[in-house]
Motif scaffolding. Structure first.
Motif, PDB file in Angstrom:
ATOM      1  N   ARG A   3       0.844  -1.194   0.000  1.00  0.00           N
ATOM      2  CA  ARG A   3       0.000   0.000   0.000  1.00  0.00           C
ATOM      3  C   ARG A   3       0.880   1.246   0.000  1.00  0.00           C
ATOM      4  O   ARG A   3       1.505   1.559   1.008  1.00  0.00           O
ATOM      5  CB  ARG A   3      -0.903   0.002   1.224  1.00  0.00           C
ATOM      6  CG  ARG A   3      -1.921  -1.105   1.222  1.00  0.00           C
ATOM      7  CD  ARG A   3      -2.707  -1.115   2.531  1.00  0.00           C
ATOM      8  NE  ARG A   3      -3.763  -2.086   2.499  1.00  0.00           N
ATOM      9  CZ  ARG A   3      -3.625  -3.344   2.904  1.00  0.00           C
ATOM     10  NH1 ARG A   3      -2.471  -3.762   3.374  1.00  0.00           N
ATOM     11  NH2 ARG A   3      -4.645  -4.183   2.840  1.00  0.00           N
ATOM     12  N   PHE A  30       0.599   1.321   5.455  1.00  0.00           N
ATOM     13  CA  PHE A  30       0.718   2.317   4.384  1.00  0.00           C
ATOM     14  C   PHE A  30       2.127   2.910   4.344  1.00  0.00           C
ATOM     15  O   PHE A  30       2.746   3.141   5.380  1.00  0.00           O
ATOM     16  CB  PHE A  30      -0.271   3.462   4.606  1.00  0.00           C
ATOM     17  CG  PHE A  30      -1.690   3.110   4.301  1.00  0.00           C
ATOM     18  CD1 PHE A  30      -2.237   3.356   3.052  1.00  0.00           C
ATOM     19  CD2 PHE A  30      -2.500   2.532   5.273  1.00  0.00           C
ATOM     20  CE1 PHE A  30      -3.557   3.038   2.771  1.00  0.00           C
ATOM     21  CE2 PHE A  30      -3.822   2.213   5.002  1.00  0.00           C
ATOM     22  CZ  PHE A  30      -4.354   2.469   3.748  1.00  0.00           C
ATOM     23  N   TYR A  59      -2.804   5.828  -5.392  1.00  0.00           N
ATOM     24  CA  TYR A  59      -2.737   4.761  -4.394  1.00  0.00           C
ATOM     25  C   TYR A  59      -2.405   3.463  -5.096  1.00  0.00           C
ATOM     26  O   TYR A  59      -3.153   2.987  -5.940  1.00  0.00           O
ATOM     27  CB  TYR A  59      -4.078   4.652  -3.665  1.00  0.00           C
ATOM     28  CG  TYR A  59      -4.142   3.619  -2.569  1.00  0.00           C
ATOM     29  CD1 TYR A  59      -3.035   3.326  -1.776  1.00  0.00           C
ATOM     30  CD2 TYR A  59      -5.328   2.946  -2.303  1.00  0.00           C
ATOM     31  CE1 TYR A  59      -3.121   2.388  -0.758  1.00  0.00           C
ATOM     32  CE2 TYR A  59      -5.420   2.011  -1.292  1.00  0.00           C
ATOM     33  CZ  TYR A  59      -4.312   1.733  -0.518  1.00  0.00           C
ATOM     34  OH  TYR A  59      -4.393   0.804   0.492  1.00  0.00           O
ATOM     35  N   ARG A  61      -2.339  -0.209  -4.646  1.00  0.00           N
ATOM     36  CA  ARG A  61      -2.960  -1.192  -3.763  1.00  0.00           C
ATOM     37  C   ARG A  61      -2.898  -2.549  -4.441  1.00  0.00           C
ATOM     38  O   ARG A  61      -3.505  -2.742  -5.491  1.00  0.00           O
ATOM     39  CB  ARG A  61      -4.415  -0.808  -3.496  1.00  0.00           C
ATOM     40  CG  ARG A  61      -5.139  -1.726  -2.558  1.00  0.00           C
ATOM     41  CD  ARG A  61      -6.594  -1.250  -2.380  1.00  0.00           C
ATOM     42  NE  ARG A  61      -7.214  -1.923  -1.284  1.00  0.00           N
ATOM     43  CZ  ARG A  61      -7.865  -3.085  -1.411  1.00  0.00           C
ATOM     44  NH1 ARG A  61      -7.954  -3.676  -2.575  1.00  0.00           N
ATOM     45  NH2 ARG A  61      -8.412  -3.656  -0.356  1.00  0.00           N
ATOM     46  N   VAL A  75      -8.293   3.930  -0.051  1.00  0.00           N
ATOM     47  CA  VAL A  75      -7.518   4.189   1.159  1.00  0.00           C
ATOM     48  C   VAL A  75      -8.431   4.063   2.371  1.00  0.00           C
ATOM     49  O   VAL A  75      -8.097   3.371   3.345  1.00  0.00           O
ATOM     50  CB  VAL A  75      -6.843   5.584   1.122  1.00  0.00           C
ATOM     51  CG1 VAL A  75      -6.338   5.982   2.499  1.00  0.00           C
ATOM     52  CG2 VAL A  75      -5.696   5.600   0.118  1.00  0.00           C
ATOM     53  N   ASP A  78      -9.173   0.623   3.452  1.00  0.00           N
ATOM     54  CA  ASP A  78      -8.082  -0.115   4.086  1.00  0.00           C
ATOM     55  C   ASP A  78      -7.690   0.405   5.474  1.00  0.00           C
ATOM     56  O   ASP A  78      -6.746  -0.104   6.074  1.00  0.00           O
ATOM     57  CB  ASP A  78      -6.854  -0.114   3.174  1.00  0.00           C
ATOM     58  CG  ASP A  78      -7.074  -0.957   1.925  1.00  0.00           C
ATOM     59  OD1 ASP A  78      -7.971  -1.820   1.931  1.00  0.00           O
ATOM     60  OD2 ASP A  78      -6.339  -0.750   0.940  1.00  0.00           O
TER      61      ASP A  78
END
Length: 135
Positions: A3, A30, A59, A61, A75, A78
């Motif tokens: 991430r 993250f 992002y 992912r 985001v 998560d």
């Protein structure tokens, strides 16, 4: 790193979003990088996303690159707590979500402010950033 959030490092709204993520990510899953960094440019090199476009958050992912409202909603999905419930807004068509996103992005410096330089992570956060000083 599964991430990774790439953001406009001089934007106060974007920096606030990063702080928001950090506070709600107790497992430190993250990682972050500024779109202005060499690391972000090399990370996105050869792809369809222009790292010189600071009007989007990116992002990464699970190997997929997401932008604009899709990035923000994923985001939230998560994060810990009740924030994943916000992912329900993914049902709104992307052209509508991204229209709102672009409007906020266009006005973000005026509404939230702009820094002279990118944020420098605190010593305990350095390991979570792709760029910036390393200890």
């Amino acid at each position: 790193m599964e991430r990774i959030v790439l953001f406009d490092g001089v934007c106060d709204l974007c920096n606030g979003f990063v702080q928001f993520i950090i506070e709600r990510d107790p497992k430190a899953r993250f990682h972050f990088g500024t779109l202005q960094s060499a690391e972000a440019k090399s990370f996105l090199e050869g792809g369809t996303i222009d790292p010189r476009d600071p009007d989007t958050v990116i992002y990464r992912r699970k190997g997929r690159l997401l932008t604009r409202s899709s990035a923000a909603l994923n985001v939230l999905r998560d994060l810990s707590g009740a924030w994943p419930l916000m992912y329900a807004f993914i049902i709104v068509p992307p052209f509508l979500r991204d229209a709102v996103y672009r409007w906020v992005a266009k006005n973000r410096y005026k509404w939230f402010g702009k820094r002279d330089s990118c944020m420098i992570p605190t010593p305990d956060m350095r390991s979570r950033f792709l760029d910036g000083p390393r200890g």
